[in-house]
Write an enzyme that holds these catalytic residues in place. Structure first.
Site, PDB file in Angstrom:
ATOM      1  N   ASP A 151      68.031  65.720  30.144  1.00  0.00           N
ATOM      2  CA  ASP A 151      66.859  65.052  30.732  1.00  0.00           C
ATOM      3  C   ASP A 151      67.311  63.806  31.487  1.00  0.00           C
ATOM      4  OD1 ASP A 151      65.188  66.812  29.357  1.00  0.00           O
ATOM      5  OD2 ASP A 151      65.355  65.571  27.545  1.00  0.00           O
ATOM      6  N   ASP A 160      59.606  51.379  30.959  1.00  0.00           N
ATOM      7  CA  ASP A 160      58.180  51.209  31.303  1.00  0.00           C
ATOM      8  C   ASP A 160      57.608  52.475  31.945  1.00  0.00           C
ATOM      9  OD1 ASP A 160      59.836  50.530  33.396  1.00  0.00           O
ATOM     10  OD2 ASP A 160      58.880  48.615  33.829  1.00  0.00           O
ATOM     11  N   GLU A 174      48.726  49.919  34.888  1.00  0.00           N
ATOM     12  CA  GLU A 174      49.425  48.920  35.704  1.00  0.00           C
ATOM     13  C   GLU A 174      50.511  49.572  36.558  1.00  0.00           C
ATOM     14  OE1 GLU A 174      51.435  45.380  33.614  1.00  0.00           O
ATOM     15  OE2 GLU A 174      52.986  46.636  34.510  1.00  0.00           O
ATOM     16  N   GLU A 175      51.067  50.659  36.072  1.00  0.00           N
ATOM     17  CA  GLU A 175      52.180  51.314  36.770  1.00  0.00           C
ATOM     18  C   GLU A 175      51.737  52.270  37.879  1.00  0.00           C
ATOM     19  OE1 GLU A 175      55.229  50.486  36.372  1.00  0.00           O
ATOM     20  OE2 GLU A 175      55.050  49.290  34.562  1.00  0.00           O
ATOM     21  N   ASP A 210      48.365  48.627  30.087  1.00  0.00           N
ATOM     22  CA  ASP A 210      49.665  48.116  30.501  1.00  0.00           C
ATOM     23  C   ASP A 210      50.629  48.780  29.518  1.00  0.00           C
ATOM     24  OD1 ASP A 210      51.974  46.758  30.964  1.00  0.00           O
ATOM     25  OD2 ASP A 210      51.146  44.745  30.663  1.00  0.00           O
ATOM     26  N   LEU A 244      53.844  49.049  29.140  1.00  0.00           N
ATOM     27  CA  LEU A 244      54.926  48.249  28.564  1.00  0.00           C
ATOM     28  C   LEU A 244      54.824  46.837  29.108  1.00  0.00           C
ATOM     29  CD1 LEU A 244      57.063  49.364  26.550  1.00  0.00           C
ATOM     30  CD2 LEU A 244      58.703  48.795  28.303  1.00  0.00           C
ATOM     31  N   ASP A 245      54.447  45.942  28.229  1.00  0.00           N
ATOM     32  CA  ASP A 245      54.246  44.551  28.619  1.00  0.00           C
ATOM     33  C   ASP A 245      55.453  43.727  28.189  1.00  0.00           C
ATOM     34  OD1 ASP A 245      52.572  42.139  29.274  1.00  0.00           O
ATOM     35  OD2 ASP A 245      52.974  41.783  27.154  1.00  0.00           O
ATOM     36  N   GLU A 301      45.482  43.493  31.298  1.00  0.00           N
ATOM     37  CA  GLU A 301      46.041  42.469  30.409  1.00  0.00           C
ATOM     38  C   GLU A 301      44.974  41.482  29.935  1.00  0.00           C
ATOM     39  OE1 GLU A 301      50.616  42.238  32.003  1.00  0.00           O
ATOM     40  OE2 GLU A 301      49.142  41.302  33.283  1.00  0.00           O
TER      41      GLU A 301
HETATM   42  P1  AHG Z   1      54.726  43.139  32.581  1.00  0.00           P
HETATM   43  O1  AHG Z   1      56.051  43.241  31.906  1.00  0.00           O
HETATM   44  O2  AHG Z   1      53.739  44.160  32.091  1.00  0.00           O
HETATM   45  O3  AHG Z   1      54.813  43.088  34.079  1.00  0.00           O
HETATM   46  O4  AHG Z   1      54.012  41.773  32.119  1.00  0.00           O
HETATM   47  C1  AHG Z   1      54.703  40.574  32.082  1.00  0.00           C
HETATM   48  C2  AHG Z   1      53.678  39.488  32.104  1.00  0.00           C
HETATM   49  C3  AHG Z   1      53.266  38.951  30.757  1.00  0.00           C
HETATM   50  O5  AHG Z   1      53.434  39.749  29.675  1.00  0.00           O
HETATM   51  C4  AHG Z   1      54.029  37.672  30.609  1.00  0.00           C
HETATM   52  O6  AHG Z   1      53.274  36.766  29.898  1.00  0.00           O
HETATM   53  C5  AHG Z   1      54.271  37.247  32.012  1.00  0.00           C
HETATM   54  O7  AHG Z   1      54.211  38.404  32.802  1.00  0.00           O
HETATM   55  C6  AHG Z   1      55.584  36.594  32.237  1.00  0.00           C
HETATM   56  O8  AHG Z   1      55.633  36.159  33.550  1.00  0.00           O
HETATM   57  P2  AHG Z   1      56.628  34.990  34.033  1.00  0.00           P
HETATM   58  O9  AHG Z   1      58.009  35.569  33.948  1.00  0.00           O
HETATM   59  O10 AHG Z   1      56.177  34.703  35.436  1.00  0.00           O
HETATM   60  O11 AHG Z   1      56.409  33.811  33.119  1.00  0.00           O
HETATM   61 MN    MN Z   2      52.126  43.023  31.222  1.00  0.00          MN
HETATM   62 MN    MN Z   3      53.825  46.269  32.163  1.00  0.00          MN
END
Ligand code: AHG
Ligand code: MN
Ligand code: MN
Length: 335
Positions: free
Chosen positions: A64, A70, A93-94, A116, A118-119, A275
């Site tokens: 695979d 994410d 989000e993706e 979202d 994977l945050d 979010e």
């Molecule tokens: P994601 O990984 O889903 O894009 O989200 C990241 C978000 C959130 O979880 C986090 O608080 C923030 O972006 C961090 O952003 P900075 O690096 O700008 O602080």
């Molecule tokens: Mn996020």
């Molecule tokens: Mn995300």
């Protein structure tokens, strides 16, 4: 004597029985989210082995393609929800657009899910906590056709449930569906989420503030003054860079989480639908509050597009109230 273990599935069924109008559809949906979370958890736990199992873009030992986590999480949630039969559409989000589920009976599904998958994805490569955020709405479009954009462009106040999964030192699923917030810890030995945090109520105040202080000079004056105030009071700064992890801390220990508008993101960076609304829903049900940095209640912010962003200040009620006073006091001052 050991307490009887209550699994997520058992808890969902019990809660369903307390609601005479329940059809079981919502319960099945929540259970499926739990299953997708377990699949993603398994992969998150293997992330550190990526150099052994194959780097992203290569093929692994079973042939695979190795994916970014994410993207993997996104696909697993979409796959699981698409086959649940209860969901007629997903917004992630993706994905640029909404996903209309059209396999068999799912077109009749009553719910849409926003997520979202994977945050905190910048944390993956360095073994730091990540999460999943989800929200559930009842559809507005007729049940015998495909879902429509109007099903997703609903304010936070219309949400029927929201939750998050934290893939941390242990894996935890926290959700709220109008009757309080409950947390379930994954017991890897039996592969079940077990009720570990019943009826979570967050402290009215605490010692933590969570903000990307690196952007300090890019914040509006009132936010800078409020952050100075947090520092003057010797609040402890914690910023993991995963909203789920940062908010999880303040849910239990009390505090405030801020992602204000900056020069780079004049409307804020965090996404309202995936979010801000879901986390605000949970925080409010746990007794806290969530506002934009212009002092509008997050749940009431009008939504016009899927990937709309917002500034946010959320957490313990007393601390959000203090933040509000700073904005009122300094907001009108010319910088
Ligand atoms: P994601 O990984 O889903 O894009 O989200 C990241 C978000 C959130 O979880 C986090 O608080 C923030 O972006 C961090 O952003 P900075 O690096 O700008 O602080
Ligand atoms: Mn996020
Ligand atoms: Mn995300």
């Amino acid at each position: 004597m050991q307490n009887k273990i209550v699994t997520l599935d058992e808890f969902i069924i019990r809660t369903e029985k307390e609601n005479p109008k329940s059809t079981g559809s919502f319960s099945r949906l929540l259970r499926d989210i739990g299953i997708a979370a377990k699949i993603v958890n398994r992969e998150v736990n293997k992330a550190g082995l990526v150099n052994i199992l194959g780097v992203e873009g290569s093929t692994n030992t079973t042939g695979d393609a190795v994916q970014k986590l994410d993207i993997f999480a996104n696909e697993k949630f979409i796959e699981t929800l698409s086959y649940s039969g209860e969901v007629c559409g997903i917004a992630s989000e993706e994905n640029q657009d909404i996903i209309q589920v059209n396999n068999g009976s799912a077109v009749n599904g009553q719910y849409v899910v926003v997520m979202d998958p994977l945050d905190g994805s910048s944390n993956i490569d360095v073994n730091v906590s990540v999460g999943t955020i989800f929200g559930i709405y009842k559809r507005k479009s007729p049940v015998d056709g495909p879902c429509e954009m109007e099903d997703f462009l609903q304010k936070g106040t219309e949400m029927v449930a929201a939750g998050y999964v934290l893939y941390g030192t242990s894996t935890l699923l926290v959700y709220a569906a109008g009757q309080g917030v409950n947390g379930f810890t994954l017991d890897p030995s039996i592969g079940e989420f077990c009720l570990s945090h019943r009826n979570i109520k967050m402290p009215a105040a605490g010692n933590y503030y969570s903000v990307n202080q690196g952007y300090y000079l890019k914040f509006d004056l009132e936010m800078r003054r409020y952050i100075d105030h947090c520092s003057d009071l010797n609040y402890r700064l914690r910023y993991i860079g995963s909203m789920v992890s940062d908010i999880h801390r303040i849910m239990f220990q009390g505090g405030i989480f801020l992602y204000p508008n900056t020069r780079k993101y004049p409307k804020g960076k965090l996404r309202l639908l995936y979010e801000c609304y879901p986390m605000a829903y949970i925080i409010e049900q746990a007794g806290g509050s969530a506002l934009t940095c212009k002092l509008e209640r997050i749940m009431d912010v009008e939504i016009h597009s899927l990937h709309q962003t917002s500034s946010i200040a959320m957490g313990s009620g007393d601390m959000v109230r203090d933040m509000k006073e700073f904005v009122e006091r300094y907001g009108a001052v010319i910088q």
